[in-house]
Structures are given as structure tokens and as C-alpha cells.
Write an enzyme that holds these catalytic residues in place. Structure first.
Site, PDB file in Angstrom:
ATOM      1  N   VAL A  38      42.296  37.307  34.642  1.00 14.87           N
ATOM      2  CA  VAL A  38      40.969  37.880  34.418  1.00 14.87           C
ATOM      3  C   VAL A  38      40.647  38.957  35.446  1.00 14.87           C
ATOM      4  O   VAL A  38      39.847  39.866  35.187  1.00 14.87           O
ATOM      5  CB  VAL A  38      39.903  36.755  34.452  1.00 14.87           C
ATOM      6  CG1 VAL A  38      39.782  36.152  35.851  1.00 14.87           C
ATOM      7  CG2 VAL A  38      38.549  37.230  33.950  1.00 14.87           C
ATOM      8  N   LYS A  39      41.287  38.897  36.610  1.00 18.09           N
ATOM      9  CA  LYS A  39      40.955  39.822  37.691  1.00 18.09           C
ATOM     10  C   LYS A  39      41.485  41.238  37.456  1.00 18.09           C
ATOM     11  O   LYS A  39      41.138  42.151  38.207  1.00 18.09           O
ATOM     12  CB  LYS A  39      41.454  39.279  39.022  1.00 18.09           C
ATOM     13  CG  LYS A  39      40.754  37.982  39.450  1.00 18.09           C
ATOM     14  CD  LYS A  39      39.250  38.182  39.603  1.00 18.09           C
ATOM     15  CE  LYS A  39      38.545  36.911  40.049  1.00 18.09           C
ATOM     16  NZ  LYS A  39      38.795  36.568  41.440  1.00 18.09           N
ATOM     17  N   ASP A  40      42.300  41.436  36.421  1.00 15.85           N
ATOM     18  CA  ASP A  40      42.659  42.810  36.036  1.00 15.85           C
ATOM     19  C   ASP A  40      41.395  43.602  35.722  1.00 15.85           C
ATOM     20  O   ASP A  40      41.294  44.800  36.019  1.00 15.85           O
ATOM     21  CB  ASP A  40      43.554  42.812  34.803  1.00 15.85           C
ATOM     22  CG  ASP A  40      45.003  42.489  35.115  1.00 15.85           C
ATOM     23  OD1 ASP A  40      45.276  42.011  36.225  1.00 15.85           O
ATOM     24  OD2 ASP A  40      45.854  42.699  34.237  1.00 15.85           O
ATOM     25  N   GLY A  43      39.745  44.592  39.106  1.00 19.79           N
ATOM     26  CA  GLY A  43      40.469  45.642  39.822  1.00 19.79           C
ATOM     27  C   GLY A  43      40.227  47.002  39.210  1.00 19.79           C
ATOM     28  O   GLY A  43      39.960  47.986  39.919  1.00 19.79           O
ATOM     29  N   THR A  72      42.990  38.957  41.997  1.00 15.14           N
ATOM     30  CA  THR A  72      42.236  40.146  42.383  1.00 15.14           C
ATOM     31  C   THR A  72      43.151  41.183  43.017  1.00 15.14           C
ATOM     32  O   THR A  72      43.077  42.369  42.710  1.00 15.14           O
ATOM     33  CB  THR A  72      41.111  39.792  43.374  1.00 15.14           C
ATOM     34  OG1 THR A  72      40.284  38.782  42.802  1.00 15.14           O
ATOM     35  CG2 THR A  72      40.273  41.013  43.687  1.00 15.14           C
TER      36      THR A  72
END
Length: 304
Positions: A38-40, A43, A72
Site C-alpha cells: 500500500v505504501k507505493d 511514496g 514506505t
């Protein structure tokens, strides 16, 4: 379309084995982002916002503290590559090494910090580096850009794909995913529930180490509005890891321990409600935790 454009194009699926006619549980499978989590989304959003605001230019340097546990650092490294900026990540020792290998493969400069100092120690070193080398500290734990990233992407995709949502359940680390989605869903009269592992302090319990990676907080996140929170589920590590195995066996999903915890929260909520639609987030996949024997978890001492 290029690979970078695939960020955010993730499926929303019904968990058949855990749903019935009374309550349906849906999960957003964020492991299908290019960087695997999910942290794509975060970023990409943080770097594009910094460029738009004039705080970051080509050839510049960004720095962040990240355990890498839900990615992240990986998400920032992907976006940094896209926009030709240097990426420096401070990551505490003790987390699964797969994430650090991935960040390095993507070109990030990974600096290890003391495990005993946790994320607070890593943040301190990242801030010091930013000041010394005139780098841009991304500040995922304190910047409103963190929840905004999910309000403008993940939250809107949920309401576009489902005609009706009654409950939202998600793990909290920095709090960005939960906050960003919850503040959007409140407009749809959705009730929002936090999931945390034992050892996280959001539900008033004592702070201590836990094996569920990617979620858990040592203090209340600065941008997490308590008015958005309708309840908090505090999960045992054992339940999270048991659910990782159940999801593999029953649904064919290979997910990380934070996804197992999210499922446990959804199941706890299911016991409390008569009917409705529950949506949760599965942040990443199990491939990042194979070196830590994610499918053979027994007790804390074995997960090293």
C-alpha cells in the site's frame, strides 16, 4: 501505460470463506502494487507533492525513516527513481531483511539504526541527516500529506467499487492509511475501526515489542483524529499469524502479518454486528517475510 502508472490499480475482493449472507468482508489487495504494498501510493504522492510545491528538484535528496515493513521505503525508492532524486532510508534493525534488499535493489541508500530505539530512533537519525546534508525529510509520521495520499487514491477507489460500505477496519502504524480512508468514508456514514497488535498503545495498553510487522504505534499519531475512530481492536500476534495461514489455505492469498491482524479485526467486528459490509486493507504480501518463517510462527522467541 508504464509500470509507474500501475500504482493504485489493486483489486478489491470478497473473502468468501469469512463471509456469509449476514456479513460480507471485502479486502483491498495492496500487494498488487508494483512495489508490493500500500505504501507505493504514499511514496508516489509524497514525492510528486514535494516537486509540485517546489520543495524538491531533480538531483535532490529525500530522506525518511522506515522499517520497510509495509514498504514506505520501497515506495519512496520507486518514486525517487522515476523523478531522478536520491533516496536515503534509515531503518531499524530486527525487521525482515527482504524489504531492505528490495530498497537497495531500487537504488536507495539504506542506513541501519538500533533495534532498541525503534522507529523513534530512526526518525531522529533521518532528521539529523536531512539537516546536515540539506536533504528533504519526508516525515511520513507527521505530515498531513500522508493521510491525504490515501484520501485521494485508496479511499475514493473503495467507494467507486462498492455501492455500499457499513464498516471500515484497518491497521494503524503511522496512521496515514486509516486516517486518509476514514475521513473520506465518514461522509458516507461508515463506521471506522482501528486494528493494532498487543504492544501498541492506541487502546491504552503498555508499549512493548510485537511480532506483527507494519502496524503498531509507540504514541498516538499526530494527524489521527480521534473523532474518526469508532473502535479499536487490539490483536494477539498469534491470531494475526494464524490468519496468515488461514488466508493462504482458504482464499489463496499470500499476505503479511498485518493483513492477518486486519482480518482478525474484521472477524471481531463481525461478531458484534447483525449484518453489513465490512471493508479492510491487506497492506502487503507474505513474500517479504519468508526469511522470518511467517507460516511457521509459534511464539515471540521463534520469530527472530
Amino acid at each position: 501505460m508504464i509500470v509507474f502508472d500501475l500504482i493504485g490499480q489493486t483489486p478489491l475482493v470478497l473473502l468468501e470463506s469469512f463471509s456469509d449472507e449476514r456479513v460480507q468482508i471485502y479486502a483491498k489487495l495492496e500487494q498488487f502494487n508494483p512495489g508490493g504494498s500500500v505504501k507505493d501510493r504514499l511514496g508516489k504522492y509524497l514525492i510528486e507533492k514535494a516537486i509540485k510545491d517546489g520543495r524538491l528538484k531533480k538531483g535532490g535528496t529525500i530522506v525518511e525513516a522506515s522499517a520497510g515493513n509495509t514498504g514506505t521505503g520501497i515506495g519512496l525508492a520507486i518514486a525517487a527513481n522515476r523523478y531522478k532524486v536520491k533516496c536515503v532510508i534509515f531503518a531499524p534493525k530486527g525487521f525482515a531483511e527482504e524489504k531492505n534488499f528490495s530498497m537497495k535493489a531500487l537504488g536507495a541508500d539504506v542506513r541501519r539504526t538500533q533495534k532498541s530505539e525503534g522507529m523513534i530512533g530512526a526518525q531522529g537519525e533521518a532528521k539529523t541527516y536531512a539537516k546536515k546534508y540539506n536533504a528533504l525529510y519526508m516525515n511520513q509520521f507527521g505530515s498531513e500529506d500522508n493521510p491525504n495520499a490515501y484520501t485521494h487514491t485508496l479511499a475514493q477507489s473503495l467507494t467507486e467499487k462498492l455501492n455500499h460500505i457499513d464498516y471500515f477496519v484497518a491497521g494503524v502504524g503511522s496512521g496515514g492509511t486509516f486516517t486518509g480512508v476514514a475521513q473520506h468514508l465518514k461522509d458516507y456514514q461508515v463506521k471506522n475501526y482501528i486494528v493494532e497488535p498487543e504492544g501498541s498503545v492506541l487502546n491504552g495498553g503498555p508499549s512493548h515489542a510485537h511480532d506483527t510487522e507494519g502496524i503498531g504505534s509507540e504514541k498516538w499519531p499526530s494527524f489521527l483524529n480521534k473523532k474518526l475512530v469508532d473502535g479499536i481492536f487490539t490483536m494477539k500476534d498469534q491470531d494475526a499469524f494464524n490468519n496468515v495461514k488461514l488466508l493462504a489455505n482458504k482464499e489463496g492469498f499470500l499476505v503479511g502479518s498485518s493483513s492477518g491482524a486486519a482480518l482478525q479485526g474484521a472477524l471481531e467486528l463481525k461478531k458484534q454486528v447483525q449484518q453489513g459490509v465490512i471493508v479492510t486493507i491487506f497492506p502487503d504480501g507474505s513474500d517479504r517475510y519468508m526469511s522470518k518463517q511467517i507460516f511457521n510462527y509459534k511464539e515471540s522467541n521463534d520469530y527472530e
